[in-house]
Design a protein around this motif. Structure first.
Motif, PDB file in Angstrom:
ATOM      1  N   VAL A   1       0.863  -1.239   0.263  1.00 19.05           N
ATOM      2  CA  VAL A   1      -0.191   0.376  -0.172  1.00 19.05           C
ATOM      3  C   VAL A   1       1.238   1.392   0.543  1.00 19.05           C
ATOM      4  N   GLY A   2       2.130   0.649   0.433  1.00 17.75           N
ATOM      5  CA  GLY A   2       3.233   2.336   0.685  1.00 17.75           C
ATOM      6  C   GLY A   2       3.435   3.277  -0.966  1.00 17.75           C
ATOM      7  N   ILE A   3       2.887   2.034  -2.094  1.00 11.23           N
ATOM      8  CA  ILE A   3       3.483   2.487  -3.068  1.00 11.23           C
ATOM      9  C   ILE A   3       2.901   3.814  -3.509  1.00 11.23           C
ATOM     10  N   VAL A   4       1.589   4.124  -2.961  1.00  9.41           N
ATOM     11  CA  VAL A   4       0.186   5.044  -3.280  1.00  9.41           C
ATOM     12  C   VAL A   4      -0.259   6.620  -2.054  1.00  9.41           C
ATOM     13  N   ILE A   5       1.660   6.292  -1.081  1.00 12.99           N
ATOM     14  CA  ILE A   5       1.553   6.977  -0.084  1.00 12.99           C
ATOM     15  C   ILE A   5       3.019   7.962  -0.324  1.00 12.99           C
ATOM     16  N   ALA A   6       3.393   9.277  -0.708  1.00  8.83           N
ATOM     17  CA  ALA A   6       4.670   9.850  -0.615  1.00  8.83           C
ATOM     18  C   ALA A   6       5.531   9.622   0.932  1.00  8.83           C
ATOM     19  N   ASP A   7       6.552   9.687   0.672  1.00  9.14           N
ATOM     20  CA  ASP A   7       7.147   9.278   1.691  1.00  9.14           C
ATOM     21  C   ASP A   7       7.489   7.935   2.296  1.00  9.14           C
ATOM     22  N   SER A   8       6.589   7.356   1.685  1.00 11.74           N
ATOM     23  CA  SER A   8       6.578   5.867   3.181  1.00 11.74           C
ATOM     24  C   SER A   8       7.516   4.702   2.397  1.00 11.74           C
ATOM     25  N   MET A   9       7.957   4.032   3.046  1.00  8.41           N
ATOM     26  CA  MET A   9       8.943   3.068   2.361  1.00  8.41           C
ATOM     27  C   MET A   9      10.354   3.285   2.967  1.00  8.41           C
ATOM     28  N   LEU A  10      10.028   3.747   3.681  1.00  8.94           N
ATOM     29  CA  LEU A  10      11.656   4.990   4.573  1.00  8.94           C
ATOM     30  C   LEU A  10      12.313   6.221   3.059  1.00  8.94           C
ATOM     31  N   GLY A  11      10.567   6.512   2.619  1.00  7.62           N
ATOM     32  CA  GLY A  11      11.241   8.129   1.986  1.00  7.62           C
ATOM     33  C   GLY A  11      11.453   7.430   0.584  1.00  7.62           C
ATOM     34  N   GLU A  12      11.337   5.616   0.268  1.00  4.81           N
ATOM     35  CA  GLU A  12      11.717   5.880  -1.273  1.00  4.81           C
ATOM     36  C   GLU A  12      11.059   6.331  -2.310  1.00  4.81           C
ATOM     37  N   ILE A  13       9.188   5.948  -1.999  1.00  5.58           N
ATOM     38  CA  ILE A  13       8.183   6.599  -2.611  1.00  5.58           C
ATOM     39  C   ILE A  13       8.671   7.916  -2.846  1.00  5.58           C
ATOM     40  N   THR A  14       8.710   8.558  -3.646  1.00  9.05           N
ATOM     41  CA  THR A  14       8.419   9.825  -3.623  1.00  9.05           C
ATOM     42  C   THR A  14       7.164  10.237  -4.244  1.00  9.05           C
ATOM     43  N   GLU A  15       6.721  11.632  -4.032  1.00  9.99           N
ATOM     44  CA  GLU A  15       5.668  12.303  -4.234  1.00  9.99           C
ATOM     45  C   GLU A  15       5.061  11.847  -6.075  1.00  9.99           C
ATOM     46  N   LYS A  16       5.892  11.648  -7.083  1.00 11.16           N
ATOM     47  CA  LYS A  16       5.939  11.776  -8.058  1.00 11.16           C
ATOM     48  C   LYS A  16       5.260  10.453  -8.676  1.00 11.16           C
ATOM     49  N   MET A  17       6.025   9.421  -7.846  1.00  8.43           N
ATOM     50  CA  MET A  17       5.313   8.177  -7.648  1.00  8.43           C
ATOM     51  C   MET A  17       3.834   8.008  -7.347  1.00  8.43           C
ATOM     52  N   ALA A  18       4.026   8.184  -6.182  1.00  9.35           N
ATOM     53  CA  ALA A  18       2.635   7.934  -5.421  1.00  9.35           C
ATOM     54  C   ALA A  18       1.813   8.199  -7.115  1.00  9.35           C
ATOM     55  N   ALA A  19       1.073   9.887  -6.881  1.00 14.20           N
ATOM     56  CA  ALA A  19       0.796  10.483  -7.808  1.00 14.20           C
ATOM     57  C   ALA A  19       0.528   9.456  -9.431  1.00 14.20           C
ATOM     58  N   ALA A  20       1.891   9.335  -9.551  1.00 14.14           N
ATOM     59  CA  ALA A  20       1.524   8.397 -10.912  1.00 14.14           C
ATOM     60  C   ALA A  20       1.016   6.986 -10.774  1.00 14.14           C
ATOM     61  N   VAL A  21       1.039   6.346  -9.544  1.00 13.35           N
ATOM     62  CA  VAL A  21       0.512   4.551  -9.054  1.00 13.35           C
ATOM     63  C   VAL A  21      -1.245   5.161  -8.866  1.00 13.35           C
ATOM     64  N   ALA A  22      -1.426   6.198  -8.030  1.00 13.78           N
ATOM     65  CA  ALA A  22      -2.432   6.684  -7.377  1.00 13.78           C
ATOM     66  C   ALA A  22      -3.432   7.044  -9.040  1.00 13.78           C
ATOM     67  N   GLY A  23      -3.068   8.000  -9.718  1.00 13.21           N
ATOM     68  CA  GLY A  23      -4.159   8.635 -11.233  1.00 13.21           C
ATOM     69  C   GLY A  23      -3.379   7.546 -12.598  1.00 13.21           C
ATOM     70  N   SER A  24      -3.171   6.307 -12.303  1.00 14.46           N
ATOM     71  CA  SER A  24      -3.185   5.360 -13.425  1.00 14.46           C
ATOM     72  C   SER A  24      -4.411   5.340 -14.089  1.00 14.46           C
TER      73      SER A  24
END
Length: 135
Positions: free
Chosen positions: A72-95
């Protein structure tokens, strides 16, 4: 079916997901994207058809996937010890892809109302959801 598996850190969850997906859906094309090279390599060794690393790979591959699977962390910016960026989370959530998110309560994200299943049970549940999408 094009399935995108995203993972971070050591890629252990992603590798288990890739192996289970390929075992149950051998015809599926699995792309693995790790937030780092260790995660990508682990998923590639587990049987992914292709692998990439980093923020732009998450953005591009999220546009192309039919299904996105990961913690679930792949849609939460700064999760997974900070490895998920805002851009990553937005890309997954907006797909446009269907997202199958595995509810892990860690890295300061606590998911209530979900039984505390072991990792194997959660991965099996994710694979079952992919199967439902094929019908």
């Amino acid at each position: 079916m094009d399935i995108l598996v995203i993972d971070a850190q050591g890629g252990g969850i992603g590798a288990r997901l890739v192996a289970a997906i390929k075992q149950n859906f051998s015809e599926a094309f699995v792309t693995a994207v790790g937030t780092n090279s260790a995660a990508a390599t682990a998923m590639l060794k587990a049987g992914a058809n292709q692998a990439a690393t980093g923020e732009n790979a998450v953005v591009v591959c999220s546009r192309r996937a039919d299904v996105i699977v990961g913690p679930v962390g792949i849609v939460i910016a700064d999760s997974m010890l900070g490895e998920i960026t805002e851009k990553m989370a937005a890309a997954v959530a907006g797909s446009h892809a269907k997202r199958i998110l595995i509810p892990f309560s860690h890295c300061d994200n606590i998911i209530v109302g979900v039984s505390n299943f072991n990792t194997g049970a959660l991965i099996q549940s994710a694979v079952e959801e992919i199967g439902k999408l094929q019908k």
